[in-house]
Design an enzyme around this catalytic site. Structure first.
Site, short mmCIF file in Angstrom:
data_model
loop_
_atom_site.label_atom_id
_atom_site.label_comp_id
_atom_site.label_asym_id
_atom_site.label_seq_id
_atom_site.Cartn_x
_atom_site.Cartn_y
_atom_site.Cartn_z
CG PHE A 117 -2.19 -0.37 0.50
CD1 PHE A 117 -2.77 -1.05 -0.35
CD2 PHE A 117 -3.25 0.52 1.37
CE1 PHE A 117 -4.03 -1.80 -0.34
CE2 PHE A 117 -4.93 -0.37 1.14
CZ PHE A 117 -5.00 -0.47 0.50
CD GLN A 231 -6.71 9.70 2.76
OE1 GLN A 231 -7.14 8.69 3.32
NE2 GLN A 231 -4.81 10.16 3.49
CG HIS A 233 -9.04 7.06 -1.83
ND1 HIS A 233 -8.84 6.74 -2.91
CD2 HIS A 233 -8.28 6.32 -1.43
CE1 HIS A 233 -8.42 5.11 -2.75
NE2 HIS A 233 -8.42 5.50 -2.04
CG LEU A 243 -12.40 3.28 -1.32
CD1 LEU A 243 -11.84 4.88 -2.19
CD2 LEU A 243 -12.11 2.91 -0.66
CD GLU A 246 -2.69 3.04 -1.13
OE1 GLU A 246 -2.34 3.48 -1.02
OE2 GLU A 246 -4.05 4.30 -0.43
NE ARG A 278 -5.77 5.84 1.35
CZ ARG A 278 -6.53 5.03 1.89
NH1 ARG A 278 -6.97 5.57 1.94
NH2 ARG A 278 -6.57 3.59 1.41
CG HIS A 343 -10.97 8.09 0.94
ND1 HIS A 343 -11.65 7.13 1.01
CD2 HIS A 343 -10.38 7.53 2.08
CE1 HIS A 343 -12.10 5.86 1.44
NE2 HIS A 343 -10.72 6.15 1.95
NE ARG A 378 -7.44 7.30 7.13
CZ ARG A 378 -7.64 6.35 5.47
NH1 ARG A 378 -6.76 4.99 5.13
NH2 ARG A 378 -8.89 5.93 4.83
#
Length: 566
Positions: A117, A231, A233, A243, A246, A278, A343, A378
């Site tokens: 990730f 955030q 995304h 979504l 990721e 991100r 997000h 995050r």
């Protein structure tokens, strides 16, 4: 109605807190405005982080490396003691969820599968195909049912009952009856999720994820923290912002512009490419679109075709299903049109590592809380982890605090709070105003998307603060809502819009004040991180005139701030 511990929110953090409190030996009530398995936690797809070392490239991983990646990813705004608690607990949490029956994907040797990730030094994201949040959610709900924990379904919390900075419980509308009820508790834990619907036209968040969950304690005198850090995304499906995990990039997906170029090499090292954090990937995509290298001036492509049908069907079946249903495209054969979408809310209710807030007896856990383990940005895979680690920790701590207290409840405080809500409901039904609350909601969303997005500037943010203040004034003159009795969703929605307005104002005001760029907050007038001035948390105290802003120190640790390179 009395419980030793009242938990508000039926997602991962709320259910894990309820389980921990129950296992500590107290009576627990779990309140949810929707059925727990419909909670937005179930929309999390890609995985949950833990330094298990199962991946062939991850044998040297450790909780310390996980902590360093998290702190660096936060742009050094995270409180390092809280981060280390989370990463140290992570392996045990995964094993516990496995023992409770969570169907994680597996490597050939039977160990829990892990994938790369963004922002992680090792592949440490444990997953169940691309439905990890859903699997975790159902696993915890089974444990709630197994223990016989009392679940108050479809109760809508509207107010904290507070006297002398002590929380006595909550006021709820029972949607089944349309009546207000008081629920007393020696401890109240909010686990109400994120505030994504303040950006309602461009967010991955469910309709249930509004600003009300942080606004209710904010109105009651509990400070909020770091709300300016929102955030986006990188990969929301064009047209709906659903979504696209990721995990697509963790499995090897490419980001492609209209020249057919894997453009991330222009922003980060070729070793990292699509697996940068991100905030960096979202800014890169938005730059490509803004500078004319997107498609239709709106999106770029997420290309999975080279992964092959077998791998997509095994590891990303949910993504394929969403693409087929919502865009009529098959990612086995066609690239996916994506653009950044709001997000996650890094900020939230100001609390410490045990969920303790400024209001005695009131606690917070999960996305609505700001511990702070995410700081200014995050990392993917850390949100599911935070919900379970701190849900368990806060539930246990609150239960131990509540154990020795009288089981009577402060009926005077609760009844006064109930009377306030009954009067407000009556006023909403008999209003002589003419403003349409749903137009105000849409205008708020447009302000946030246009003026408090990925790239920010002083002019737009100042306009956002002023325009939200105007919307708040108009909201006081809304038209009457219908008196439907049972399941009065107009009352629910209008109450949530009130919360959205005040929550959005904290985001805009905090962003205007922070004259630097850090993590997800990118100020075009101040494009550098300025630690000497701004290595500090923003705190917001409610006032009718707008948030009263102050600042608090970041808890340091063994990782001093450094330039953030990938």
């Amino acid at each position: 109605m009395f419980y030793d511990v009242v938990v508000v929110g039926g997602g991962l953090a709320g259910m894990r807190a309820a389980i921990a409190a129950h296992d500590a030996g107290v009576k627990v009530g779990l309140i949810s405005k929707i059925h727990p398995v419909r909670s937005h936690s179930g929309a999390a797809q890609g995985g949950v982080n833990a330094a298990l070392g199962n991946h062939p490239e991850g044998h040297d991983d450790s909780p310390d490396r996980h902590a360093y990646d998290t702190i660096k990813g936060s742009d050094f705004l995270a409180d390092q003691d809280a981060v280390e608690i989370m990463t140290a607990a992570a392996p045990g949490i995964i094993i516990e969820m496995e023992h409770w029956g969570c169907p994680f994907s597996r490597f050939e040797d039977g160990s829990i599968a892990q994938r790369p990730f963004g922002g992680a030094g090792f592949p440490r994201t444990c997953y169940g195909a691309d439905r990890t949040g859903l699997y975790l959610l159902h696993t915890l709900y089974e444990q709630v049912v197994k223990r016989g924990i009392g679940v108050l379904y479809e109760r809508f919390v509207t107010r904290l009952a507070v006297r002398d900075e002590r929380c006595a419980g909550v006021v709820v509308m029972n949607l089944h009856s349309g009546e207000f009820e008081t629920i007393a508790g020696n401890a109240v834990i909010f686990a109400t999720g994120g505030s994504g619907r303040i950006y309602s036209t461009n967010t991955t968040n469910a309709h249930a994820s509004t600003g009300l969950g942080v606004a209710i304690p904010y109105w009651a005198g509990v400070p909020l923290k770091d709300m300016e850090f929102i955030q986006f995304h990188p990969t929301g499906l064009d047209g709906s912002s659903i979504l696209m995990t990721e995990g697509c990039r963790g499995e090897g997906g490419y980001l492609i512009n209209n020249s057919g170029e894997r453009f991330m090499k222009n922003y980060v090292s070729e070793k990292v490419m699509e697996l940068a954090p991100r905030d960096i990937v979202a800014r890169s995509i938005r730059t490509e679109i803004n500078e004319g290298r997107g498609f239709e001036d709106r999106y770029v492509h997420l290309d999975l075709r080279h992964l092959g049908a077998e791998r997509i069907m095994e590891r990303l079946p949910g993504i394929r299903e969403i693409c087929l249903k919502f865009r009529n495209i098959d990612p086995i054969k066609e690239p996916i049109p994506i653009q950044p979408a709001m997000h996650y809310t890094m900020g939230g209710i100001d609390c410490d590592k045990d969920g303790v807030t400024a209001c005695e007896g009131f606690y917070a856990a999960g996305e609505c809380a700001c511990v702070s383990v995410h700081g200014a940005n995050r990392l993917g895979g850390n949100s599911l982890l935070e919900t379970i680690v701190f849900g368990a920790r806060v539930g246990k701590y609150a239960a131990e605090k509540a154990k020795g207290e009288a089981q009577t409840g402060d009926s005077d405080t609760l009844n006064r709070a109930k009377k306030v809500e009954e009067d407000r409901y009556r006023q909403l039904r008999t209003s002589d105003g003419r403003e349409n609350p749903y137009e105000i909601k849409d205008e708020l969303s447009a302000i946030m998307v246009d003026k408090a997005g990925i790239f920010r500037n002083e002019t737009d943010m100042r306009k956002a603060v002023d325009e939200i203040a105007v919307l708040k004034d108009r909201f006081r003159k809304i038209r009457p809502i219908p008196d439907t009795g049972k399941f009065n969703y107009d009352f629910l929605w209008v109450t949530e819009i009130a919360g959205n307005l005040d929550t959005a104002l904290t985001v805009a005001a905090g962003a205007l004040n922070r004259t630097e760029s850090r993590g997800a907050h990118f100020h075009l007038g101040f494009p550098k991180r300025l630690d000497e001035q701004w290595l500090k948390h923003t705190l917001y105290a409610y006032s009718p005139e707008g948030p009263q802003i102050s600042y608090a120190k970041v808890n340091p640790g063994k990782y001093p701030p450094e330039e953030r390179k990938y």
